[in-house]
Design an enzyme around this catalytic site. Structure first.
Site, PDB file in Angstrom:
ATOM      1  CG  LEU A   1     114.228  72.574   8.867  1.00  0.00           C
ATOM      2  CD1 LEU A   1     114.641  73.652   7.885  1.00  0.00           C
ATOM      3  CD2 LEU A   1     115.040  71.309   8.654  1.00  0.00           C
ATOM      4  N   PRO A   2     115.203  72.424  13.274  1.00  0.00           N
ATOM      5  CG  PRO A   2     117.093  71.165  13.761  1.00  0.00           C
ATOM      6  CD  PRO A   2     116.302  71.701  12.613  1.00  0.00           C
TER       7      PRO A   2
ATOM      8  CB  THR B   1     109.307  76.033  17.627  1.00  0.00           C
ATOM      9  OG1 THR B   1     108.170  75.168  17.633  1.00  0.00           O
ATOM     10  CG2 THR B   1     109.082  77.128  18.668  1.00  0.00           C
TER      11      THR B   1
ATOM     12  CE  LYS C   1     105.640  74.599  20.092  1.00  0.00           C
ATOM     13  NZ  LYS C   1     106.323  73.965  18.979  1.00  0.00           N
TER      14      LYS C   1
ATOM     15  CE  LYS D   1     113.481  75.675  19.037  1.00  0.00           C
ATOM     16  NZ  LYS D   1     112.962  75.054  17.798  1.00  0.00           N
TER      17      LYS D   1
END
Length: 350
Positions: free
Chosen positions: A117-118, A147, A223, A298
């Site tokens: 998901l975003p 992430t 990440k 993001k």
């Protein structure tokens, strides 16, 4: 099965002499050892590729769609959900994924749930309010490959444990092509070895590397650090190639030089930002597809938030974050993040 494999060698190999008897024994032991190795390989392969129960997959975007397809084509039983019903129908028709009409329906039908998901708020909403925590079977496994902030991952791990569920952060690296070709790298945050092994069994269908990053949140830490470095690296390569072009050197020639020199890196060799150098990258498709500017921003923003939280100094990360914010303000948020090259090339032109 075993009696068929464990059979005596032909009579011609037998002898009444003591020396011949020793040879026979050695031959028989080697024979048994080779059969044992074959059985072990067979068992390991069966365990690795056997179904892990029904897998629920939530989030069928540029990355998640390919990941869910790979699970299905590798023999897994996949039920999927996405707010984009057109995409969901397409994957059902083309690849045979079972569609779910809601997150709740998916949770009730699944043994394992994977989310792609975003951002943090989407993941929390889906797991906490959407019904995954309430309706997934006790002892079930949730693998979040989104992430998000490592602080949120740690929080979700605790909330899952309270529901007798296992939550693991397992973000990915490699981009859309790696997702399509099942070559992703997964960074897995769990302190439980048995949970890591179960995750590895599943994630290996979608990636080439599954790396344990220790405790909860460890995958997200790996990440965001990786993507902060990637954003800086892409900016540096784009600056160099655009400067070279403005000075009159073909970016393709400069890229060939840099590929065998000290500036060699992934952004240059695998994801070159200059159009026409590599055929299957976003820069050669008008920067469409790939890893969107808004997603890079993001990830960079998360890196700066956690850096500030612990008092870490990341000046290059901070500057790169502000540059990608400017691209969003220019309306380039959906373009691939390598479009920074094109923007730098435009700057200074008269």
């Amino acid at each position: 099965f075993f009696f068929l494999m464990i059979r005596r060698p032909p009579r011609s190999t037998q002898s009444r002499s003591s020396a011949a008897s020793d040879v026979y024994k050695r031959q028989f032991l080697n024979f048994m050892l080779n059969k044992a190795k074959s059985v072990r390989t067979l068992c390991v392969s069966f365990v690795r590729y056997a179904s892990t129960g029904k897998i629920g997959f939530i989030g069928l975007g540029n990355m998640g769609g390919h990941m869910a397809i790979n699970l299905k084509t590798k023999g897994q039983d996949v039920i999927a959900y996405d707010v984009n019903t057109t995409k969901l129908k397409e994957l059902e028709t083309t690849f045979g994924l079972t569609p779910a009409s809601s997150v709740e329906e998916l949770a009730k039908a699944s043994d394992v749930v994977i989310t792609m998901l975003p951002n943090s708020s989407h993941v929390k909403e889906t797991l906490v309010n959407g019904g995954i925590f309430r309706h997934l079977k006790k002892g079930g496994l949730i693998i979040d490959s989104s992430t998000i902030s490592p602080l949120v991952s740690i929080e979700l791990n605790k909330l899952a444990a309270e529901q007798n569920l296992n939550f693991v952060d397992a973000p990915v690296s490699g981009g859309v092509m790696a997702a399509k070709n099942a070559k992703l790298t997964f960074m897995v945050g769990t302190a439980k070895q048995e949970i890591f092994e179960k995750c590895k069994q599943i994630l290996s269908h979608m990636g080439a590397n599954v790396i344990s990053c220790g405790s909860p949140g460890g995958g997200q830490i790996a990440k965001i650090c990786n993507n902060m470095a990637l954003g800086i690296e892409m900016l540096a390569i784009s600056e160099a190639l655009s400067l070279g072009k403005k000075l009159g050197l073909d970016p393709k020639i400069l890229s060939e030089v840099m590929k065998v020199s000290s500036a060699r890196c992934w952004s240059l060799e695998v994801y070159n930002p200059a159009p026409g150098i590599l055929p299957d990258v976003p820069s050669s498709r008008n920067y469409e597809g790939g890893f969107a500017v808004e997603l890079m921003h993001k990830d960079l923003t998360i890196s700066q938030e956690v850096a500030k939280n612990i008092g870490a100094n990341t000046p290059l990360g901070n500057k790169t974050t502000s540059i990608y914010k400017e691209l969003i303000e220019k309306g380039l948020n959906k373009k691939d993040f390598s479009i920074i090259y094109d923007e730098l090339l435009k700057e200074g032109k008269k």
